[in-house]
Write an enzyme that holds these catalytic residues in place. Structure first.
Site, short mmCIF file in Angstrom:
data_model
loop_
_atom_site.label_atom_id
_atom_site.label_comp_id
_atom_site.label_asym_id
_atom_site.label_seq_id
_atom_site.Cartn_x
_atom_site.Cartn_y
_atom_site.Cartn_z
N SER A 158 0.85 -1.19 0.00
CA SER A 158 0.00 0.00 0.00
C SER A 158 0.89 1.23 0.00
CB SER A 158 -0.87 0.00 1.27
OG SER A 158 -1.50 1.24 1.46
N TYR A 209 -1.89 -0.45 10.40
CA TYR A 209 -1.95 -0.73 8.97
C TYR A 209 -0.64 -0.35 8.31
CZ TYR A 209 -3.71 -0.87 4.19
OH TYR A 209 -3.91 -1.17 2.87
#
Length: 145
Positions: free
Chosen positions: A44, A57
């Site tokens: 990501s 995350y």
């Protein structure tokens, strides 16, 4: 971080890192036997920079990049290429739940990420690409961090 729950972090790490490791273990023996293969991990943009209130995350996605770097070194003698794609906002149900973007029409589509996977898996010869950072065209280029 003050309100983060250890169980939430544990789940993110199990999905984002342990899941990648288990998938890799499942396919690696046949790749080694063939003497070639491609492993494409999806990280990501959070793997290359930080986001407020997304510490777990971000940490798990940074970890994915570290995993891919180590895996690339381990598998290189076997003719296996390891790539990581770090997309920004992609139009998925999960992203729409957790992200606030003014115009969802500006989000990348899953097919754009998939096309990048196909491109990486089609590479042959001496050149390779370790890490691809993808962003929405209207997002800020060259993320800091």
């Amino acid at each position: 971080v003050l309100t983060a729950k250890a169980e939430d972090w544990r789940l993110m790490f199990e999905v984002n890192l342990l899941g990648a490791m288990l998938c890799t273990q499942a396919v690696l023996p046949s790749m080694i036997e063939r003497g070639r293969g491609w492993i494409v991990n999806i990280s990501s943009s959070a793997g290359v920079k930080g986001y407020v209130e997304q510490g777990g995350y971000c940490a798990s996605k940074h970890g994915m990049i570290g995993f891919a770097k180590a895996l690339a070194l381990e598998t290189q003698p076997h003719g296996i290429r390891v790539h990581t794609i770090c997309p920004g906002a992609v139009d998925t149900d999960m992203a729409r739940t957790h992200r606030d973007i003014d115009d969802p029409e500006d989000w990348m589509q899953p097919e754009e990420v998939a096309a990048t996977v196909v491109f990486l898996a089609s590479m042959d010869g001496v050149a390779t690409i370790d890490n691809v950072i993808m962003r929405r065209y209207k997002a800020t280029p060259w993320p800091r961090g």
